[in-house]
Design an enzyme around this catalytic site. Structure first.
Site, short mmCIF file in Angstrom:
data_model
loop_
_atom_site.label_atom_id
_atom_site.label_comp_id
_atom_site.label_asym_id
_atom_site.label_seq_id
_atom_site.Cartn_x
_atom_site.Cartn_y
_atom_site.Cartn_z
N SER A 85 -40.59 43.34 43.87
CA SER A 85 -40.98 44.76 43.89
C SER A 85 -40.09 45.48 42.88
O SER A 85 -39.02 44.97 42.50
CB SER A 85 -40.70 45.32 45.28
OG SER A 85 -40.81 46.73 45.30
N TYR B 215 -35.89 46.46 53.32
CA TYR B 215 -36.84 46.05 52.27
C TYR B 215 -36.13 45.91 50.93
O TYR B 215 -36.29 44.91 50.22
CB TYR B 215 -37.96 47.10 52.18
CG TYR B 215 -39.12 46.75 51.28
CD1 TYR B 215 -40.21 46.02 51.76
CD2 TYR B 215 -39.14 47.16 49.95
CE1 TYR B 215 -41.30 45.72 50.93
CE2 TYR B 215 -40.22 46.86 49.12
CZ TYR B 215 -41.29 46.14 49.62
OH TYR B 215 -42.36 45.85 48.79
P1 NAD Z 1 -50.47 43.97 52.73
O1 NAD Z 1 -49.98 44.55 54.00
O2 NAD Z 1 -51.81 44.38 52.20
O3 NAD Z 1 -50.48 42.38 52.83
C1 NAD Z 1 -49.39 41.68 53.37
C2 NAD Z 1 -49.83 40.28 53.73
O4 NAD Z 1 -48.73 39.62 54.36
C3 NAD Z 1 -51.00 40.25 54.71
O5 NAD Z 1 -51.86 39.18 54.42
C4 NAD Z 1 -50.29 40.01 56.04
O6 NAD Z 1 -51.12 39.40 57.02
C5 NAD Z 1 -49.19 39.08 55.59
N1 NAD Z 1 -48.10 39.00 56.56
C6 NAD Z 1 -47.39 39.99 57.14
N2 NAD Z 1 -46.53 39.48 58.02
C7 NAD Z 1 -46.70 38.14 58.00
C8 NAD Z 1 -46.11 37.06 58.70
N3 NAD Z 1 -45.16 37.25 59.63
N4 NAD Z 1 -46.53 35.81 58.42
C9 NAD Z 1 -47.51 35.59 57.51
N5 NAD Z 1 -48.11 36.57 56.82
C10 NAD Z 1 -47.71 37.82 57.07
O7 NAD Z 1 -49.34 44.24 51.64
P2 NAD Z 1 -49.30 44.17 50.04
O8 NAD Z 1 -49.06 45.54 49.56
O9 NAD Z 1 -50.42 43.40 49.49
O10 NAD Z 1 -47.93 43.39 49.86
C11 NAD Z 1 -47.83 42.05 49.40
C12 NAD Z 1 -46.47 41.83 48.80
O11 NAD Z 1 -46.31 42.69 47.66
C13 NAD Z 1 -45.30 42.13 49.74
O12 NAD Z 1 -44.27 41.19 49.57
C14 NAD Z 1 -44.84 43.50 49.26
O13 NAD Z 1 -43.49 43.74 49.56
C15 NAD Z 1 -45.09 43.39 47.77
N6 NAD Z 1 -45.18 44.67 47.08
C16 NAD Z 1 -46.15 45.56 47.40
C17 NAD Z 1 -46.20 46.77 46.73
C18 NAD Z 1 -47.22 47.81 47.02
O14 NAD Z 1 -47.09 48.93 46.51
N7 NAD Z 1 -48.27 47.52 47.78
C19 NAD Z 1 -45.25 47.06 45.74
C20 NAD Z 1 -44.28 46.12 45.44
C21 NAD Z 1 -44.26 44.92 46.13
#
Ligand code: NAD
Length: 257
Positions: free
Chosen positions: A139, A152
């Site tokens: 991130s 986080y």
């Molecule tokens: P999201 O909530 O849409 O998806 C998260 C996924 O992780 C889902 O499939 C969920 O079921 C899974 N998950 C959660 N807990 C879990 C567990 N205990 N075991 C297995 N799977 C689990 O979120 P996203 O925004 O797509 O985030 C994905 C990644 O990208 C994360 O690591 C997040 O930190 C990172 N990220 C997101 C953003 C953003 O702005 N959305 C920015 C930077 C980084």
């Protein structure tokens, strides 16, 4: 045919990455939480996109034994894991003094330690093949901080260190290890934190979007999940074989400030 394991791929960024790999003909192991009927729909849809097989493994990324089983299942079904994308992640927004201890432990487990468990399990197979790609979805918060996101930010800074350490260890084995650092991507994870951020800062939800999230993203636009998936596909390609131990920022200029 390559095999990709994408953790947390039932939603958001992980789903977009799994879709891209399935579309390019790879076998894909999808993982994540969700209603089994919906997950089966996703699995079937992905399998229709390319020539590979797509299977679902329900491993909870906070449970090392389940993670080991997921990687062992991928190896048994497909003969190994060529591409590992550590993407599963959760967020919790709270002042440090009120931050629930169990939330801290859960975030460190899912956002950081799960990658240790997946990586240690795939490396022997990648070394044996002399080829592997590990992509950690970190991130902008792996590079800079924001208030109220202590667990986080700590986990994401941690994954940056893990990326570099493992990259050095396997540099002569044909395996690359990199991170992608997205800025704000409008996925369920971000949508869910809008009310909490509004409460913690005492502002409206609209102000959270405009004044907190996109305030730091100079393009003033959310990143699209497909942009993250395209970077993952590039890092997984042979063209990126000399890129290791580093990160690609996709943050609309956030960390240039
Ligand atoms: P999201 O909530 O849409 O998806 C998260 C996924 O992780 C889902 O499939 C969920 O079921 C899974 N998950 C959660 N807990 C879990 C567990 N205990 N075991 C297995 N799977 C689990 O979120 P996203 O925004 O797509 O985030 C994905 C990644 O990208 C994360 O690591 C997040 O930190 C990172 N990220 C997101 C953003 C953003 O702005 N959305 C920015 C930077 C980084």
């Amino acid at each position: 045919m390559k095999t990709a394991v994408v953790t947390g791929s039932t939603s958001g960024i992980g789903l977009a990455i799994a879709t891209a790999f399935a579309g390019s003909g790879a076998n894909v192991v999808i993982n994540g939480l969700g209603n089994l009927t919906e997950v089966e729909e996703i699995r079937r849809h992905l399998e229709e996109l390319g020539g590979g097989r797509v299977i679902y493994h329900p491993a909870d990324m906070s449970r090392p034994a389940e993670i080991a089983d997921m990687i062992a299942t991928a190896a048994a079904e497909f003969g190994g894991v060529d591409i590992l994308v550590n993407n599963a992640g959760i967020q919790h927004v709270e002042k440090i003094e009120d931050f629930p201890v169990e939330k801290w432990d859960q975030i460190i487990a899912i956002n950081l330690s799960s990658s240790f468990h997946t990586i240690r399990a795939v490396i022997p197979g990648m070394k044996a093949k002399g080829w592997g790609r590990i992509i950690n979805i970190a991130s902008a918060h792996g590079l800079v901080a924001s208030p109220f996101k202590s667990a986080y930010v700590a986990a994401k800074h941690g994954i940056m260190g893990l990326t570099k350490a493992v990259a050095l260890e396997v540099a002569e084995s044909g395996i690359t290890v990199n991170a992608i650092c997205p800025g704000y991507v409008l996925t369920p994870l971000v949508e869910k934190q809008i009310p909490d951020t509004a409460r913690a800062r005492g502002i409206s939800e609209a102000q959270v979007k405009s004044d907190v999230m996109l305030k730091f993203q100079p393009t003033r636009e959310f990143v699209a999940v497909e942009e993250i998936a395209a970077a993952a596909q590039y890092l997984a390609s042979d063209a990126a074989r000399s890129i290791t131990g580093t990160h690609i920022s996709i943050d609309g200029g956030w960390t240039a400030q």
